[in-house]
Design a protein around this motif. Structure first.
Motif, mmCIF file in Angstrom:
data_model
loop_
_atom_site.group_PDB
_atom_site.id
_atom_site.type_symbol
_atom_site.label_atom_id
_atom_site.label_comp_id
_atom_site.label_asym_id
_atom_site.label_seq_id
_atom_site.Cartn_x
_atom_site.Cartn_y
_atom_site.Cartn_z
ATOM 1 N N ALA A 260 41.717 11.797 -47.572
ATOM 2 C CA ALA A 260 42.876 11.520 -48.423
ATOM 3 C C ALA A 260 43.134 10.046 -48.677
ATOM 4 C CB ALA A 260 44.134 12.147 -47.809
ATOM 5 N N GLY A 261 42.500 9.159 -47.927
ATOM 6 C CA GLY A 261 42.809 7.744 -48.027
ATOM 7 C C GLY A 261 42.328 7.084 -49.308
ATOM 8 N N ALA A 262 42.884 5.910 -49.589
ATOM 9 C CA ALA A 262 42.543 5.173 -50.806
ATOM 10 C C ALA A 262 41.290 4.322 -50.650
ATOM 11 C CB ALA A 262 43.717 4.279 -51.210
ATOM 12 N N VAL B 265 31.328 11.755 -49.113
ATOM 13 C CA VAL B 265 32.092 12.819 -48.476
ATOM 14 C C VAL B 265 31.263 14.073 -48.233
ATOM 15 C CG1 VAL B 265 32.974 13.848 -50.610
ATOM 16 C CG2 VAL B 265 34.330 13.980 -48.498
ATOM 17 N N LEU B 266 30.221 14.279 -49.020
ATOM 18 C CA LEU B 266 29.420 15.490 -48.875
ATOM 19 C C LEU B 266 28.656 15.522 -47.565
ATOM 20 C CD1 LEU B 266 28.019 16.231 -52.447
ATOM 21 C CD2 LEU B 266 30.040 17.156 -51.298
ATOM 22 N N ALA B 267 28.339 14.367 -47.001
ATOM 23 C CA ALA B 267 27.618 14.351 -45.728
ATOM 24 C C ALA B 267 28.478 14.962 -44.626
ATOM 25 C CB ALA B 267 27.200 12.933 -45.369
ATOM 26 N N ALA B 268 29.735 14.526 -44.532
ATOM 27 C CA ALA B 268 30.640 15.103 -43.539
ATOM 28 C C ALA B 268 30.909 16.569 -43.835
ATOM 29 C CB ALA B 268 31.944 14.313 -43.507
ATOM 30 N N LEU B 269 31.059 16.889 -45.113
ATOM 31 C CA LEU B 269 31.352 18.267 -45.489
ATOM 32 C C LEU B 269 30.206 19.207 -45.113
ATOM 33 C CD1 LEU B 269 33.013 20.450 -46.832
ATOM 34 C CD2 LEU B 269 32.148 19.675 -49.044
ATOM 35 N N ARG B 270 28.984 18.784 -45.351
ATOM 36 C CA ARG B 270 27.841 19.647 -45.024
ATOM 37 C C ARG B 270 27.756 19.892 -43.518
ATOM 38 N NH1 ARG B 270 25.117 20.258 -49.732
ATOM 39 N NH2 ARG B 270 25.088 18.490 -51.183
ATOM 40 N N THR B 271 28.056 18.873 -42.734
ATOM 41 C CA THR B 271 28.051 19.052 -41.282
ATOM 42 C C THR B 271 29.141 20.025 -40.860
ATOM 43 O OG1 THR B 271 27.212 16.801 -41.000
ATOM 44 C CG2 THR B 271 28.156 17.857 -39.064
ATOM 45 N N ALA B 272 30.308 19.918 -41.486
ATOM 46 C CA ALA B 272 31.393 20.840 -41.175
ATOM 47 C C ALA B 272 31.020 22.275 -41.557
ATOM 48 C CB ALA B 272 32.664 20.407 -41.900
ATOM 49 N N LEU B 273 30.392 22.445 -42.709
ATOM 50 C CA LEU B 273 29.998 23.775 -43.160
ATOM 51 C C LEU B 273 28.886 24.365 -42.303
ATOM 52 C CD1 LEU B 273 30.128 23.239 -47.024
ATOM 53 C CD2 LEU B 273 31.581 24.790 -45.706
ATOM 54 N N ASP C 299 31.065 4.687 -39.088
ATOM 55 C CA ASP C 299 31.815 5.045 -40.280
ATOM 56 C C ASP C 299 31.520 4.033 -41.378
ATOM 57 O OD1 ASP C 299 33.265 2.969 -38.941
ATOM 58 O OD2 ASP C 299 34.968 3.394 -40.239
ATOM 59 N N VAL C 300 31.654 4.467 -42.616
ATOM 60 C CA VAL C 300 31.490 3.582 -43.763
ATOM 61 C C VAL C 300 32.832 2.921 -44.027
ATOM 62 C CG1 VAL C 300 31.009 3.436 -46.221
ATOM 63 C CG2 VAL C 300 29.598 4.896 -44.758
ATOM 64 N N ASP C 301 32.875 1.624 -43.821
ATOM 65 C CA ASP C 301 34.110 0.869 -43.973
ATOM 66 C C ASP C 301 34.049 -0.039 -45.193
ATOM 67 O OD1 ASP C 301 36.683 0.071 -43.185
ATOM 68 O OD2 ASP C 301 35.904 -1.616 -42.039
ATOM 69 N N ASN D 292 37.512 4.265 -54.137
ATOM 70 C CA ASN D 292 36.460 5.253 -54.429
ATOM 71 C C ASN D 292 35.370 5.314 -53.369
ATOM 72 O OD1 ASN D 292 37.678 5.991 -56.939
ATOM 73 N ND2 ASN D 292 36.764 4.193 -57.880
ATOM 74 N N LYS D 293 35.742 5.092 -52.102
ATOM 75 C CA LYS D 293 34.743 5.091 -51.037
ATOM 76 C C LYS D 293 34.049 6.445 -50.892
ATOM 77 C CE LYS D 293 36.191 4.847 -46.698
ATOM 78 N NZ LYS D 293 36.564 4.298 -45.371
ATOM 79 N N LEU D 294 34.810 7.506 -50.879
ATOM 80 C CA LEU D 294 34.239 8.805 -50.548
ATOM 81 C C LEU D 294 33.390 9.406 -51.660
ATOM 82 C CD1 LEU D 294 37.209 10.332 -48.557
ATOM 83 C CD2 LEU D 294 35.128 9.285 -47.683
ATOM 84 N N THR D 295 33.477 8.842 -52.856
ATOM 85 C CA THR D 295 32.592 9.284 -53.938
ATOM 86 C C THR D 295 31.444 8.307 -54.171
ATOM 87 O OG1 THR D 295 34.064 8.266 -55.569
ATOM 88 C CG2 THR D 295 34.384 10.605 -55.109
#
Length: 203
Positions: free
Chosen positions: A14-16, A35-43, A187-189, A23-26
């Motif tokens: 949710a962060g900016a 964001v898809l890397a974390a999402l795929r691990t969660a899935l 983490d990507v900072d 636009n970090k997560l995109t």
């Protein structure tokens, strides 16, 4: 196959991304939106549902999430995301169904969490621990998981107080899951982190 019922994953996105420049997560990480890397691990975890919490960049993230075809994927928008990390946690935990027994929490900017850790954390919670965390020899690590009994403490958080404050309050009751994988701390900072040759960043 072991049941997924009652087991959930939250991906906080949710962060900016102000330090990153927005636009970090995109931004592209190894050829696809970060964001898809974390999402795929969660899935990949043995969970009933994966809920992505969006906020500042909700429309852009929705465009990315729409490329994932998995009926377990859910979205929730933290409309008060500007209040800080606690807003994401509150929105995510509040969205869980009443029969949720435990939830593992991923951060959307941590793309290298090893698969399998989430299941170990949730297994520890299912075994009676109020929470479970990854323990790295190099310092604080992710993800973390909580039993339903801890959910009220998570939704009571405010500002930039994250799940770690609840973990700290639980003390020795928290189950540790040891991992020396560098990805549990990476983490990507900044934009330069997208091209880093190593994930062993200094603390």
């Amino acid at each position: 196959m072991m049941t997924r019922a009652g087991r959930h994953a939250l991906v906080l996105a949710a962060g900016a991304g102000r330090r990153f420049g927005g636009n970090k997560l995109t931004a592209l990480w190894r050829g696809e939106p970060l964001v898809l890397a974390a999402l795929r691990t969660a899935l990949a975890a043995r969970v009933e549902r994966v809920t992505v919490v969006t906020g500042a960049r909700a429309p852009a993230l929705e465009s990315v999430l729409s490329t994932i075809d998995d009926p377990r994927l859910q979205r929730v928008v933290a409309r008060d995301w500007h209040e800080g990390l606690a807003a994401s946690l509150r929105a995510g935990v509040a969205s869980l169904p009443s029969d949720a027994q435990g939830a593992v929490i991923f951060l959307g900017d941590m793309p290298l969490i090893p698969e399998g850790l989430a299941d170990q954390l949730l297994d520890a919670v299912a075994g009676g621990a109020p929470a479970a965390r990854v323990r790295s020899p190099k310092g604080p690590a992710h993800p973390v998981a909580f039993a339903a009994a801890a959910f009220p403490d998570l939704v009571a958080l405010e500002g930039e107080r994250g799940a770690r404050s609840v973990i700290d309050a639980l003390g020795d009751a928290v189950a540790p899951i040891d991992s020396d994988a560098a990805g549990v701390r990476f983490d990507v900072d900044l934009p330069s982190d997208l091209d880093t040759a190593t994930v062993d960043k200094p603390t």
